[in-house]
Write a protein that holds these residues in place. Structure first.
Motif, short mmCIF file in Angstrom:
data_model
loop_
_atom_site.label_atom_id
_atom_site.label_comp_id
_atom_site.label_asym_id
_atom_site.label_seq_id
_atom_site.Cartn_x
_atom_site.Cartn_y
_atom_site.Cartn_z
N THR A 44 -96.04 -30.55 13.22
CA THR A 44 -96.05 -29.69 12.04
C THR A 44 -95.88 -30.46 10.73
OG1 THR A 44 -95.36 -27.40 11.60
CG2 THR A 44 -93.62 -29.06 11.55
N LYS A 45 -95.55 -31.76 10.82
CA LYS A 45 -95.38 -32.56 9.62
C LYS A 45 -96.65 -33.39 9.36
CE LYS A 45 -92.20 -32.02 7.79
NZ LYS A 45 -91.82 -30.83 6.96
N ASN A 46 -97.06 -33.44 8.14
CA ASN A 46 -98.27 -34.18 7.76
C ASN A 46 -97.93 -35.65 7.59
OD1 ASN A 46 -100.77 -34.97 6.81
ND2 ASN A 46 -100.32 -34.38 4.71
N ALA A 47 -97.80 -36.33 8.73
CA ALA A 47 -97.45 -37.74 8.72
C ALA A 47 -98.57 -38.53 9.41
CB ALA A 47 -96.13 -37.98 9.45
N PRO A 48 -99.10 -39.56 8.77
CA PRO A 48 -100.15 -40.36 9.41
C PRO A 48 -99.58 -41.14 10.60
CG PRO A 48 -99.42 -41.41 7.39
CD PRO A 48 -98.75 -40.07 7.44
N PHE A 49 -100.45 -41.49 11.53
CA PHE A 49 -100.03 -42.31 12.65
C PHE A 49 -99.60 -43.69 12.14
CE2 PHE A 49 -103.12 -39.60 15.09
CZ PHE A 49 -102.18 -39.01 15.91
N THR A 50 -98.50 -44.18 12.67
CA THR A 50 -98.11 -45.57 12.40
C THR A 50 -99.00 -46.49 13.24
OG1 THR A 50 -96.48 -45.63 14.18
CG2 THR A 50 -95.73 -44.81 12.04
N GLU A 51 -98.97 -47.79 12.94
CA GLU A 51 -99.76 -48.74 13.72
C GLU A 51 -99.28 -48.75 15.18
OE1 GLU A 51 -102.50 -50.32 12.85
OE2 GLU A 51 -102.31 -49.17 10.98
N GLU A 52 -97.98 -48.60 15.37
CA GLU A 52 -97.46 -48.55 16.74
C GLU A 52 -97.97 -47.31 17.48
OE1 GLU A 52 -93.18 -48.68 19.15
OE2 GLU A 52 -93.23 -48.36 16.98
N GLN A 53 -97.99 -46.18 16.80
CA GLN A 53 -98.50 -44.95 17.42
C GLN A 53 -99.98 -45.07 17.73
OE1 GLN A 53 -97.20 -42.30 14.28
NE2 GLN A 53 -95.58 -41.43 15.56
N LYS A 54 -100.75 -45.71 16.86
CA LYS A 54 -102.17 -45.91 17.11
C LYS A 54 -102.37 -46.75 18.36
CE LYS A 54 -103.68 -45.52 12.28
NZ LYS A 54 -104.31 -46.25 11.15
N LEU A 55 -101.56 -47.80 18.52
CA LEU A 55 -101.65 -48.64 19.71
C LEU A 55 -101.34 -47.84 20.96
CD1 LEU A 55 -101.91 -51.30 21.24
CD2 LEU A 55 -99.52 -51.80 20.62
N VAL A 56 -100.28 -47.03 20.90
CA VAL A 56 -99.90 -46.21 22.05
C VAL A 56 -101.02 -45.23 22.40
CG1 VAL A 56 -98.33 -44.39 22.83
CG2 VAL A 56 -97.41 -46.44 21.72
N ASN A 57 -101.62 -44.61 21.39
CA ASN A 57 -102.72 -43.68 21.64
C ASN A 57 -103.88 -44.37 22.34
OD1 ASN A 57 -101.27 -41.65 20.36
ND2 ASN A 57 -102.26 -41.95 18.39
N ARG A 58 -104.19 -45.60 21.92
CA ARG A 58 -105.29 -46.33 22.56
C ARG A 58 -104.93 -46.70 24.00
NH1 ARG A 58 -104.99 -49.58 17.56
NH2 ARG A 58 -106.33 -48.56 15.99
N LEU A 59 -103.68 -47.05 24.22
CA LEU A 59 -103.26 -47.38 25.59
C LEU A 59 -103.38 -46.16 26.50
CD1 LEU A 59 -100.08 -49.57 24.94
CD2 LEU A 59 -102.24 -50.33 25.94
#
Length: 419
Positions: free
Chosen positions: A359-374
């Protein structure tokens, strides 16, 4: 009709009808009230995962729901920026399918099913205006029939199943324990001729500061929801001026790099766009002397995580279990309230916090982007990720699956340092 019952349930949609059914099966006399008449619609993403289908089957209502022709699905495609997580919901409670059924079908069938129980008296078109209180305890309700006549009913317990703006909650003075306001405006539409690749599936996109969800639903339609920041004045103006035009435009321009723009280009809007402008993810005190809350009345979560309907079923069962364990309710309100709150939090708090993140408009951090790709790279991690939504897996299973992928990722990059 009778004027005295064990329980009065105010609100007869998912939470109220499920609770009335559960209490009747437990041997209690129930009065089920709703200000509306059925069938009728309400704004909702109306999705059930496999664990919910299992509960609906146990209630004896699943076959009637499937008889509406609403399709089931078991695949989900989730796109977080450049990471595409594509897989199948793991089996849970013997079920592999999900069901997104329109409320015009769902609520009417659940209401009829609850009404058919021997110990349930159902009354449509009765609006509760007041709670009756005596000696510091709620003992009944007073309200108005559709013809304008007033009426009263009494019970050992009044249960508010009347949604996120619950009147019972307000009149009972239930305390708000947590509230996380959304950053988003939400709009929903139903589309025909929406074409997906491969088998039917749910879709979730988070691209930049926008989110979209798509589910195959009843009547050969797809329900499509979009969320954008409340502070985005340009999109707010567009939606207020022409919701249909704005919906199509934001879906075509706001999700570049996904299949959504092409799919919506050929789809046709089947009914007017509906909007929800700002809301809280909230959690309230669930019980007090003579009253209790279930469904969205006790806790409302961002619809992007699709947990509200199944939590309504869980809450109905949890509250019934608590009440059934105490023969003398009047001597046990504090104990029952504490137990009910604890069991609800144990079952639902993780997904409440997950909704608060969405519900919060927060962009993905670089760590979150890595986790999503994994996650996207691994069928095991994908299954655990989707299993969080249908309760087949918990966060620990997903964490373990991700940790097992890190050495593989490091080896592929030729680095001994953490990514």
């Amino acid at each position: 009709m009778k004027k005295h019952y064990d329980v009065i349930v105010v609100g007869a949609r998912v939470a109220g009808s499920a609770f009335a059914y559960e209490m009747a099966k437990a041997g209690y006399e129930v009065l089920l009230l709703d200000k509306s008449t059925f069938p009728s619609d309400t704004l909702s993403t109306h999705n059930f995962y496999g664990n919910s289908l299992a509960m609906l089957r146990e209630m004896g209502v699943l076959e009637a729901l499937l008889a509406t022709g609403t399709p089931t699905y078991k695949r989900a495609v989730v796109q977080f920026e450049d990471a595409v997580i594509d897989g199948f919901f793991p089996e849970v409670m013997g079920e592999t399918e999900c069901l997104c059924i329109r409320r015009t079908h769902l609520d009417a069938i659940l209401f009829e099913h609850a009404s058919a129980q021997e110990r349930v008296t159902a009354l449509e078109g009765f609006r509760v205006a007041e709670l009756i209180e005596e000696d510091g305890k709620i003992v009944g309700v007073a309200g108005v029939y559709q013809n304008g006549e007033r009426g009263q009913f009494r019970a050992r317990l009044v249960v508010g199943a009347d949604g996120r703006h619950s009147r019972v909650r307000h009149l009972a003075g239930s305390a708000c324990l947590q509230a996380v306001p959304t950053d988003f405006a939400s709009y929903v539409g139903y589309y025909s001729n929406y074409k997906q690749d491969g088998e039917l599936h749910a879709e979730l996109y988070k691209m930049g500061d926008k989110i979209a969800i798509v589910f195959p639903t009843s009547d050969r339609l797809y329900v499509v929801g979009v969320m954008f920041p409340l502070k985005d004045e340009e999109w707010m103006k567009r939606f207020k001026a022409s919701p249909e035009e704005a919906m199509n435009r934001i879906l075509r321009t706001g999700f570049a790099g996904s299949p959504l723009p092409e799919r919506i280009l050929h789809a046709e809007l089947a009914m007017p766009i509906k909007g929800l402008l700002g809301y809280d993810n909230d959690w309230h005190q669930g019980m007090g002397p003579g009253w209790a809350l279930v469904g969205d009345a006790i806790t409302f979560k961002d619809p992007a995580v699709g947990q509200g309907m199944q939590d309504a079923l869980y809450g109905a069962r949890i509250l019934t279990g608590v009440l059934s364990g105490f023969p003398d309710w009047d001597a046990s309100w504090d104990e029952m309230a504490s137990l009910y709150q604890a069991r609800m939090e144990e079952k639902m708090m993780f997904h409440f916090h997950l909704a608060c993140q969405y519900t919060k408009n927060a962009p993905f951090t670089e760590e979150q982007k890595l986790v999503n790709r994994l996650i996207a790279s691994s069928p095991e991690a994908t299954s655990s990720f989707l299993g969080i939504y249908n309760r087949a897996a918990g966060p620990q299973e997903l964490e373990q699956a991700i940790h097992r992928l890190i050495p593989v990722q490091e080896a592929a990059s030729g680095s001994s340092e953490p990514a």
